[in-house]
Design a protein around this motif. Structure first.
Motif, short mmCIF file in Angstrom:
data_model
loop_
_atom_site.label_atom_id
_atom_site.label_comp_id
_atom_site.label_asym_id
_atom_site.label_seq_id
_atom_site.Cartn_x
_atom_site.Cartn_y
_atom_site.Cartn_z
N LYS A 1 0.85 -1.19 0.00
CA LYS A 1 0.00 0.00 0.00
C LYS A 1 0.89 1.24 0.00
O LYS A 1 1.77 1.37 0.84
CB LYS A 1 -0.93 0.00 1.20
CG LYS A 1 -1.91 -1.15 1.17
CD LYS A 1 -3.00 -1.11 2.23
CE LYS A 1 -2.59 -0.57 3.56
NZ LYS A 1 -3.64 -0.62 4.58
N GLU B 1 -1.25 -1.10 -4.33
CA GLU B 1 -2.47 -0.36 -4.00
C GLU B 1 -2.06 1.08 -3.75
O GLU B 1 -1.25 1.36 -2.87
CB GLU B 1 -3.10 -0.97 -2.74
CG GLU B 1 -4.40 -0.34 -2.33
CD GLU B 1 -4.96 -0.97 -1.07
OE1 GLU B 1 -5.59 -0.22 -0.30
OE2 GLU B 1 -4.75 -2.19 -0.84
N MET C 1 -0.06 3.22 5.70
CA MET C 1 0.44 2.69 4.44
C MET C 1 1.81 2.03 4.66
O MET C 1 2.47 2.29 5.65
CB MET C 1 0.60 3.81 3.41
CG MET C 1 -0.68 4.48 3.00
SD MET C 1 -1.64 3.40 1.92
CE MET C 1 -3.04 4.43 1.57
#
Length: 118
Positions: A2, A33, A112
């Motif tokens: 992420k 992502e 993240m």
């Protein structure tokens, strides 16, 4: 993985703006992502009347990069205070855009795997 990509440049430095958006596109192409966070002059990238006119030195057209991100349904987070100061509203922003606050950005960045800043 992420990743949040923060872009602070737009019409004021088209090359740095394009580099940031290009990094987001490459991350998507690699299967990560991605969320794009636009702040400062970077919010101009979310303006549907401006983004296609941003052209960095020896860079691919911003239009192609942004449209690739939109096609991949990548969320474009727009700093609300920065956008309102530049008359960017839901009436003139690109699809996948939404207002977010600095608190939203900080929370996301801390959750993240990576934060990339341009």
């Amino acid at each position: 993985m992420k990743v949040i990509v923060s872009v602070s440049f737009g019409t004021d430095d088209p090359t740095r703006a394009t580099l940031g958006m290009l990094v987001a596109k490459v991350a998507v192409d690699q299967g990560h992502e991605v969320v794009v966070w636009l702040q400062g002059e970077g919010v101009t990238i979310a303006n549907k009347n401006i983004y296609d006119k941003i052209q960095g030195l020896n860079m691919p057209p911003m239009k192609a990069v942004v449209e690739a991100l939109l096609s991949a349904s990548i969320p474009i987070w727009v700093c609300e205070a920065c956008a309102k100061g530049r008359n960017l509203t839901s009436e003139n922003w690109i699809e996948n855009s939404s207002y977010k606050t600095m608190g939203d950005y900080v929370s996301a960045a801390l959750n993240m795997d990576k934060s990339l800043n341009f």
